[in-house]
Scaffold this active site. Structure first.
Site, mmCIF file in Angstrom:
data_model
loop_
_atom_site.group_PDB
_atom_site.id
_atom_site.type_symbol
_atom_site.label_atom_id
_atom_site.label_comp_id
_atom_site.label_asym_id
_atom_site.label_seq_id
_atom_site.Cartn_x
_atom_site.Cartn_y
_atom_site.Cartn_z
ATOM 1 N N HIS A 156 -10.795 -8.352 10.427
ATOM 2 C CA HIS A 156 -9.435 -8.526 9.921
ATOM 3 C C HIS A 156 -9.161 -9.982 9.531
ATOM 4 C CE1 HIS A 156 -5.157 -7.470 9.480
ATOM 5 N NE2 HIS A 156 -4.992 -8.746 9.797
ATOM 6 N N HIS A 210 -8.009 -7.797 0.898
ATOM 7 C CA HIS A 210 -8.629 -6.742 0.090
ATOM 8 C C HIS A 210 -8.675 -7.175 -1.363
ATOM 9 C CE1 HIS A 210 -4.286 -5.933 0.319
ATOM 10 N NE2 HIS A 210 -4.367 -5.421 -0.903
ATOM 11 N N HIS A 244 -8.717 -5.552 -5.126
ATOM 12 C CA HIS A 244 -8.553 -4.361 -5.968
ATOM 13 C C HIS A 244 -9.571 -4.421 -7.105
ATOM 14 C CE1 HIS A 244 -4.228 -3.388 -4.715
ATOM 15 N NE2 HIS A 244 -4.350 -4.620 -4.280
HETATM 16 P P1 AMP Z 1 -1.421 -4.996 -2.047
HETATM 17 O O1 AMP Z 1 -0.095 -4.720 -2.691
HETATM 18 O O2 AMP Z 1 -2.300 -5.915 -2.837
HETATM 19 O O3 AMP Z 1 -1.272 -5.402 -0.601
HETATM 20 O O4 AMP Z 1 -2.218 -3.631 -2.086
HETATM 21 C C1 AMP Z 1 -2.235 -2.702 -1.064
HETATM 22 C C2 AMP Z 1 -2.779 -1.437 -1.650
HETATM 23 O O5 AMP Z 1 -3.122 -0.582 -0.593
HETATM 24 C C3 AMP Z 1 -1.789 -0.685 -2.538
HETATM 25 O O6 AMP Z 1 -2.334 -0.564 -3.849
HETATM 26 C C4 AMP Z 1 -1.633 0.658 -1.842
HETATM 27 O O7 AMP Z 1 -1.534 1.732 -2.743
HETATM 28 C C5 AMP Z 1 -2.892 0.733 -1.012
HETATM 29 N N1 AMP Z 1 -2.794 1.559 0.177
HETATM 30 C C6 AMP Z 1 -1.826 1.544 1.111
HETATM 31 N N2 AMP Z 1 -2.094 2.449 2.067
HETATM 32 C C7 AMP Z 1 -3.261 3.033 1.727
HETATM 33 C C8 AMP Z 1 -4.072 4.040 2.321
HETATM 34 N N3 AMP Z 1 -3.736 4.642 3.483
HETATM 35 N N4 AMP Z 1 -5.210 4.406 1.691
HETATM 36 C C9 AMP Z 1 -5.578 3.809 0.536
HETATM 37 N N5 AMP Z 1 -4.861 2.843 -0.072
HETATM 38 C C10 AMP Z 1 -3.721 2.462 0.522
#
Ligand code: AMP
Length: 112
Positions: free
Chosen positions: A46, A98, A100
């Site tokens: 984390h 993370h 994308h």
């Molecule tokens: P961010 O806005 O960069 O923090 O992106 C977080 C991403 O996590 C968003 O695009 C969400 O759609 C995605 N997300 C949230 N919960 C989950 C989940 N349980 N499984 C897969 N993606 C998720």
């Protein structure tokens, strides 16, 4: 962290659609895709965001995984966007580092 959604996905406590996994990283499909391909890569350890004190070799391995996962998703050659939102102004909603990978269509020229 027990209250972190991505830590719970890594632990298998919340389901995800896995794209790639090794000892250090997990790639899985974003639950709310913005494009035909929308995959997230996370370190299993984390870190809140890029603002954390992340070892350079970890960041290097994370970003070296990007083209490999893009290849798995079929967008390596067509192109894709990588995004690592950091903090409130960037609308970071999950506070576990993370990246994308977004693609599979012609994306807008700018992301703002
Ligand atoms: P961010 O806005 O960069 O923090 O992106 C977080 C991403 O996590 C968003 O695009 C969400 O759609 C995605 N997300 C949230 N919960 C989950 C989940 N349980 N499984 C897969 N993606 C998720």
């Amino acid at each position: 962290m027990s209250d972190c959604i991505f830590c719970q996905i890594i632990a298998g406590d919340i389901p995800s659609t896995k794209v790639y996994e090794d000892d250090e990283f997990l790639a899985f499909e974003d639950v709310s895709p913005e494009a035909p391909v929308h995959t997230l890569i996370v370190p299993k350890k984390h870190y809140h965001s890029l603002n954390d004190d992340i070892p350079a070799d970890v960041l290097g391995r994370l970003y070296k995984l990007v083209p490999y996962v893009a290849e798995l998703k079929g967008v390596h050659d067509s192109g894709y966007r990588t995004v690592a939102n950091t903090g409130d102004d960037a609308n970071q909603t999950v506070h576990h580092l993370h990246v994308h990978i977004i693609g599979g269509k012609q994306l807008s020229e700018h992301s703002s």
